[in-house]
Design a protein around this motif. Structure first.
Motif, short mmCIF file in Angstrom:
data_model
loop_
_atom_site.label_atom_id
_atom_site.label_comp_id
_atom_site.label_asym_id
_atom_site.label_seq_id
_atom_site.Cartn_x
_atom_site.Cartn_y
_atom_site.Cartn_z
N ASP A 1 -5.94 0.47 -5.49
CA ASP A 1 -5.57 0.90 -4.14
C ASP A 1 -4.43 0.11 -3.51
O ASP A 1 -4.01 0.41 -2.41
CB ASP A 1 -6.77 0.94 -3.20
N TYR A 2 -3.92 -0.91 -4.19
CA TYR A 2 -2.77 -1.64 -3.66
C TYR A 2 -2.08 -2.40 -4.79
O TYR A 2 -2.61 -2.52 -5.90
CB TYR A 2 -3.16 -2.59 -2.53
N TYR B 1 0.84 -1.20 0.00
CA TYR B 1 0.00 0.00 0.00
C TYR B 1 0.87 1.24 0.00
O TYR B 1 1.96 1.26 0.58
CB TYR B 1 -0.91 0.01 1.23
N THR C 1 -4.24 5.92 3.18
CA THR C 1 -3.57 5.45 1.97
C THR C 1 -3.83 6.37 0.79
O THR C 1 -4.77 7.14 0.79
CB THR C 1 -4.03 4.02 1.59
#
Length: 146
Positions: free
Chosen positions: A97-98, A7, A50
């Motif tokens: 997102d990751y 992340y 994040t």
């Protein structure tokens, strides 16, 4: 097989939690193990700390660094390194997102991906939930010894 979820942490939180990354790790771990009601709250907390993965830029960075190697392949949003010389394999998949990284054998292939990401941004946190390991790809602060 080793499996990492990577992340991109907001710089403010990365700096504040350097040396205490176990707190961030446990937030993600609890999110993965939670039921519906609690999961929504934890998801909001994770979204807050994040940043979205800059997919296009990272694809270009990886391709630019590895395209000239015969053991590198790219298919859409997935990059693979199959380094037979070292018995090392790694597959990196970029999500919004990751980043997901799976690897087997020796560490050379996964290290190559980690090194590219580390040079791209200093706030990547990698977590292996199967063996409870986590860490920054690049130290946020340098420690000064007198």
């Amino acid at each position: 097989m080793r499996e990492y979820h990577i992340y991109l942490i907001e710089e403010e939180f990365a700096t504040h939690y350097f040396g205490r990354e176990s707190l961030i790790y446990h937030l993600f771990l609890e999110h993965n193990q939670s039921k519906h009601e609690r999961k929504e709250i934890l998801n909001k907390q994770i979204e807050f700390i994040t940043r979205a993965i800059p997919s296009l830029r990272i694809h270009k960075k990886i391709e630019g660094s590895l395209a000239h190697y015969s053991y590198y392949r790219r298919q859409s949003h997935m990059h693979t390194l199959e380094w037979n010389e070292f018995n090392s394999f790694a597959k990196l998949t970029i999500h919004n997102d990751y980043i997901h990284l799976e690897s087997t054998g020796s560490y050379e292939a996964e290290t190559a991906f980690f090194e590219i990401l580390r040079k791209y941004d200093r706030c990547f946190l990698a977590m292996d939930f199967k063996v409870n390991k986590y860490g920054w790809l690049n130290p946020i602060k340098e420690r000064k010894f007198v």
